[in-house]
Design a protein around this motif. Structure first.
Motif, PDB file in Angstrom:
ATOM      1  N   VAL A 271       0.806  -1.263   0.224  1.00 45.85           N
ATOM      2  CA  VAL A 271       0.168  -0.203  -0.047  1.00 45.85           C
ATOM      3  C   VAL A 271       0.756   1.364   0.177  1.00 45.85           C
ATOM      4  CG1 VAL A 271      -1.710   1.203   1.194  1.00 45.85           C
ATOM      5  CG2 VAL A 271      -1.699  -1.343   1.449  1.00 45.85           C
ATOM      6  N   PHE A 272       0.932   2.182  -0.963  1.00 49.89           N
ATOM      7  CA  PHE A 272       1.523   3.283  -1.081  1.00 49.89           C
ATOM      8  C   PHE A 272       0.851   4.315  -0.656  1.00 49.89           C
ATOM      9  CE2 PHE A 272       3.375   0.742  -4.754  1.00 49.89           C
ATOM     10  CZ  PHE A 272       4.680   0.495  -4.172  1.00 49.89           C
ATOM     11  N   ILE A 273       1.086   5.279   0.025  1.00 46.17           N
ATOM     12  CA  ILE A 273       0.382   6.540   0.476  1.00 46.17           C
ATOM     13  C   ILE A 273       1.356   7.910   0.330  1.00 46.17           C
ATOM     14  CG2 ILE A 273      -0.772   7.730   2.342  1.00 46.17           C
ATOM     15  CD1 ILE A 273      -1.264   4.749   3.459  1.00 46.17           C
ATOM     16  N   SER A 274       0.904   8.430  -0.706  1.00 50.42           N
ATOM     17  CA  SER A 274       1.812   9.806  -1.028  1.00 50.42           C
ATOM     18  C   SER A 274       0.945  11.125  -0.802  1.00 50.42           C
ATOM     19  CB  SER A 274       2.194   9.653  -2.429  1.00 50.42           C
ATOM     20  OG  SER A 274       1.325   9.251  -3.253  1.00 50.42           O
ATOM     21  N   GLY A 275       1.741  12.112  -0.534  1.00 47.79           N
ATOM     22  CA  GLY A 275       1.401  13.542  -0.741  1.00 47.79           C
ATOM     23  C   GLY A 275       2.092  14.391  -1.509  1.00 47.79           C
ATOM     24  N   GLY A 276       1.529  14.817  -2.646  1.00 53.00           N
ATOM     25  CA  GLY A 276       2.211  15.726  -3.475  1.00 53.00           C
ATOM     26  C   GLY A 276       3.401  15.007  -4.133  1.00 53.00           C
ATOM     27  N   VAL A 277       4.635  15.547  -4.115  1.00 52.57           N
ATOM     28  CA  VAL A 277       5.688  14.857  -5.014  1.00 52.57           C
ATOM     29  C   VAL A 277       6.269  13.861  -4.122  1.00 52.57           C
ATOM     30  CG1 VAL A 277       7.412  16.564  -3.520  1.00 52.57           C
ATOM     31  CG2 VAL A 277       7.920  15.947  -5.873  1.00 52.57           C
ATOM     32  N   GLY A 278       5.711  13.437  -2.898  1.00 48.59           N
ATOM     33  CA  GLY A 278       6.168  12.486  -2.191  1.00 48.59           C
ATOM     34  C   GLY A 278       5.958  11.042  -2.926  1.00 48.59           C
ATOM     35  N   HIS A 302      -3.163   8.452  -3.108  1.00 50.07           N
ATOM     36  CA  HIS A 302      -2.608   9.914  -3.367  1.00 50.07           C
ATOM     37  C   HIS A 302      -3.282  10.920  -2.837  1.00 50.07           C
ATOM     38  CE1 HIS A 302       0.531  12.401  -5.020  1.00 50.07           C
ATOM     39  NE2 HIS A 302      -0.430  12.944  -6.019  1.00 50.07           N
ATOM     40  N   GLY A 303      -2.723  11.973  -2.452  1.00 53.00           N
ATOM     41  CA  GLY A 303      -3.414  13.262  -2.110  1.00 53.00           C
ATOM     42  C   GLY A 303      -2.431  14.389  -3.001  1.00 53.00           C
ATOM     43  N   ALA A 304      -3.528  15.255  -3.741  1.00 52.12           N
ATOM     44  CA  ALA A 304      -2.976  16.047  -4.270  1.00 52.12           C
ATOM     45  C   ALA A 304      -3.889  17.516  -4.272  1.00 52.12           C
ATOM     46  CB  ALA A 304      -2.877  15.782  -6.008  1.00 52.12           C
ATOM     47  N   ARG A 305      -3.423  18.344  -4.780  1.00 53.59           N
ATOM     48  CA  ARG A 305      -4.468  19.720  -4.562  1.00 53.59           C
ATOM     49  C   ARG A 305      -5.519  19.522  -5.512  1.00 53.59           C
ATOM     50  NH1 ARG A 305      -0.811  23.307  -4.625  1.00 53.59           N
ATOM     51  NH2 ARG A 305      -1.155  24.097  -6.769  1.00 53.59           N
ATOM     52  N   ASN A 306      -5.470  19.387  -6.791  1.00 50.25           N
ATOM     53  CA  ASN A 306      -6.181  18.965  -7.703  1.00 50.25           C
ATOM     54  C   ASN A 306      -5.916  18.378  -8.998  1.00 50.25           C
ATOM     55  OD1 ASN A 306      -4.821  20.804  -9.172  1.00 50.25           O
ATOM     56  ND2 ASN A 306      -6.231  22.526  -8.057  1.00 50.25           N
ATOM     57  N   GLU A 333      -7.789  17.766  -2.938  1.00 53.78           N
ATOM     58  CA  GLU A 333      -8.359  18.958  -1.738  1.00 53.78           C
ATOM     59  C   GLU A 333      -9.057  20.079  -2.238  1.00 53.78           C
ATOM     60  OE1 GLU A 333      -4.681  19.634   0.552  1.00 53.78           O
ATOM     61  OE2 GLU A 333      -5.567  21.040   1.626  1.00 53.78           O
ATOM     62  N   GLN A 334      -8.849  20.592  -3.567  1.00 54.73           N
ATOM     63  CA  GLN A 334      -9.348  21.642  -4.004  1.00 54.73           C
ATOM     64  C   GLN A 334      -9.534  21.205  -5.545  1.00 54.73           C
ATOM     65  OE1 GLN A 334      -6.609  24.749  -3.560  1.00 54.73           O
ATOM     66  NE2 GLN A 334      -6.722  24.726  -1.405  1.00 54.73           N
ATOM     67  N   PRO A 347     -13.248  13.968  -3.178  1.00 52.31           N
ATOM     68  CA  PRO A 347     -12.790  15.240  -2.787  1.00 52.31           C
ATOM     69  C   PRO A 347     -12.216  15.207  -1.085  1.00 52.31           C
ATOM     70  CG  PRO A 347     -15.279  15.154  -2.740  1.00 52.31           C
ATOM     71  CD  PRO A 347     -14.516  13.732  -3.508  1.00 52.31           C
ATOM     72  N   GLY A 348     -11.336  16.127  -0.804  1.00 53.37           N
ATOM     73  CA  GLY A 348     -10.817  16.454   0.332  1.00 53.37           C
ATOM     74  C   GLY A 348      -9.260  15.944   0.631  1.00 53.37           C
ATOM     75  N   ARG A 349      -8.913  15.982   1.800  1.00 53.53           N
ATOM     76  CA  ARG A 349      -7.499  15.454   1.940  1.00 53.53           C
ATOM     77  C   ARG A 349      -7.676  14.068   2.398  1.00 53.53           C
ATOM     78  NH1 ARG A 349      -4.894  19.599   6.451  1.00 53.53           N
ATOM     79  NH2 ARG A 349      -5.197  21.528   5.052  1.00 53.53           N
ATOM     80  N   VAL A 350      -6.613  13.426   1.971  1.00 53.30           N
ATOM     81  CA  VAL A 350      -6.427  11.905   2.316  1.00 53.30           C
ATOM     82  C   VAL A 350      -7.070  11.488   3.396  1.00 53.30           C
ATOM     83  CG1 VAL A 350      -4.911   9.842   2.738  1.00 53.30           C
ATOM     84  CG2 VAL A 350      -4.353  11.777   0.632  1.00 53.30           C
ATOM     85  N   ASP A 351      -8.014  10.630   3.708  1.00 54.20           N
ATOM     86  CA  ASP A 351      -8.513  10.159   4.691  1.00 54.20           C
ATOM     87  C   ASP A 351      -8.510   8.821   4.765  1.00 54.20           C
ATOM     88  OD1 ASP A 351     -10.189   9.338   6.952  1.00 54.20           O
ATOM     89  OD2 ASP A 351     -11.757  10.917   6.544  1.00 54.20           O
TER      90      ASP A 351
END
Ligand SMILES: Cc1cc2nc3c(=O)[nH]c(=O)nc-3n(C[C@H](O)[C@H](O)[C@H](O)COP(=O)(O)OP(=O)(O)OC[C@H]3O[C@@H](n4cnc5c(N)ncnc54)[C@H](O)[C@@H]3O)c2cc1C
Ligand code: HEM
Length: 414
Positions: A271-278, A302-306, A333-334, A347-351
């Protein structure tokens, strides 16, 4: 060898290190750069300004004092520091100079006389640690040098191709200027890149994860442009790479290093969990698993702004069409456009609680990479969802200052 009285003297400094460790290491760096300004070329000046490097060093000195009776328990932490040192070409002979500044700083900050028994104990303790670390690092240097395409120190590479992956992230395809091969690496590892910055008249290194599977011919890094604000300047190296380098330019690289790597011998899901450039080290891991046609299921959250800031979207879509073992959940997120009903785009932050049925799996291994608050949130959620800490791996894109296992697992046990 430290005797018992000297070990007790070191342990007696633990409360001071807990309360004033960062003040001590900040003093140490300021002193060292004043006396030896040439070392500014080696140290990331951004990490000095943010205080992250003094914090990481203070954490290491404290941990060493706490484990002075049995420093072997610090083996994995020393490996982490070793990977960073080796990627910056730190050599055993530099330990003496750094040690002199560290001991002088302890003496000056604590106002100790030159012949203080405490200083003598710290001098011995430093020597013991330096010998341990230089040994670990020598082994790493030898391993890399012994590989096909391996080298030691800084090697010039040509930027053959620059590819924009999103509004903020650009990939750089780097080939050795000498036309030779490149060393293989473990998916998840990074290289240090060094450039001259005319605005501060310094060479400066930065680490970048290799964002593709090993191929023997070239490396790819993918760099986010760090934009500043009224309080913070733009990131120096990332903006230089984006704005001032062209295809054909040369940058210097050290060989791949790093301990945040895919455990390829484990059979369970990944399971990979990344935020942005992560996402960069995880791209290398995922591509490696795909290339081996392994049946291991992979889930990537993955979490990105859009959508506009979601790098590698097309590539990842191609991968998911090519493979029925890879599944994505993207949190925007947006969102920059209305999201059609789609369980994979949320939609929203990684939950992680929202998708727990898909990610909490027997025998799964978790790989997290993203900004500090993101790592803390996802690590805490995984623990709350019942994942064992030994199955969670994470990487900080900066000096290692997080101690999430202690933070969450100790708290749980209370
Ligand atoms: C193992 C590892 C892997 C990494 N992998 C990647 C990757 O794959 N992709 C990627 O994009 N990045 C990655 N990084 C991060 C990368 O190394 C750099 O830290 C990043 O590119 C920013 O560098 P910079 O020179 O642009 O910013 P810097 O100039 O170092 O600035 C960093 C931050 O400090 C602030 N700052 C700097 N100077 C001051 C000052 N005087 N006062 C106040 N604030 C200041 C800046 O505003 C900025 O927010 C990785 C880091 C590590 C450790
Ligand atoms: C016993 C001695 C030393 C200790 C305990 C120590 C500890 C550390 C730690 C904890 C880090 C942060 C690692 C990370 O989180 O990635 C680090 C990074 C670093 N160390 Fe050391 N170190 C020692 C000796 C040296 C020496 C001799 C040099 C040579 C000049 C050196 C140069 C560096 C550099 C350049 C970095 C990266 C800094 C940055 O990126 O901001 N260290 N060290």
């Amino acid at each position: 060898m430290l005797n018992q009285a000297q070990k007790e003297a070191i342990k007696a400094t633990i409360p001071v290190l807990k309360a004033n460790g960062v003040a001590l290491t900040s003093y140490f760096y300021e002193r060292m750069f004043r006396h030896n300004p040439e070392l500014k070329h080696i140290f990331n000046q951004g990490n000095q300004h943010s205080g992250k490097q003094p914090t990481a060093l203070a954490g290491a000195v404290l941990a060493y004092a706490e484990h002075i009776d049995d420093p072997s328990v610090l083996a994995s932490a020393l490996m982490g520091i070793g990977h960073k040192h080796v990627s910056l070409n730190i050599r055993p002979e530099q330990y003496d100079l750094v040690g002199q500044h560290l001991l002088a700083s302890i003496g000056e900050v604590l106002d100790l006389p030159g012949d203080s028994p405490l200083l003598e104990a710290w001098a011995l303790a430093y020597d013991q640690l330096a010998t341990l670390m230089a040994g670990v690092e020598n082994k790493m240097y030898r391993q890399t040098l012994g590989q096909t395409g391996g080298w030691s120190g800084w090697r010039p590479f040509i930027i053959r191709q620059k590819v924009q992956e999103s509004a903020e992230i650009t990939s750089f395809y780097l080939y050795p200027s000498d036309g030779g091969q490149v060393a293989s690496f473990l998916p998840g590892q990074f290289v240090s890149v060094r450039l001259f910055l005319p605005e501060i008249n310094l060479l400066q290194p930065r680490q970048y994860s290799l964002s593709n599977a090993p191929n023997g011919a070239y490396y790819r890094i993918s760099v986010k442009r760090e934009s500043g604000s009224s309080l913070r300047p733009d990131g120096m190296i990332s903006n230089r790479l984006h704005n001032f380098t062209r295809e054909g330019d040369v940058v210097e690289l050290t060989p791949p290093a790093g301990g945040f790597t895919l455990k390829q011998d484990q059979p369970g899901p990944v399971v990979f969990i990344s935020g942005g450039v992560g996402q960069t080290p995880l791209l290398s891991m995922a591509e490696t698993v795909l290339n081996t046609h392994s049946p291991r299921p992979m889930i990537w959250v993955h979490g990105a702004r859009n959508k506009t800031s979601h790098a590698f979207r097309e590539l990842l879509n191609t991968w998911s069409q090519r493979s029925d073992t890879l599944r994505f959940f993207n949190f925007y997120e947006q969102p920059d456009e209305p999201l059609a009903p789609n369980p994979a785009v949320i939609p929203g932050r990684v939950d992680l609680h929202l998708i727990k049925a898909f990610i909490i799996l027997p025998q799964a291994t978790y790989y997290l990479c993203g900004p500090e608050p993101f790592l803390r949130q996802q690590y805490g959620d995984l623990i709350a969802l019942g994942v064992k800490p030994e199955n969670i791996n994470y990487e900080e894109f900066g000096p290692q200052t997080l101690t999430l296992r202690q933070e969450f697992v100790v708290n749980e046990a209370v």
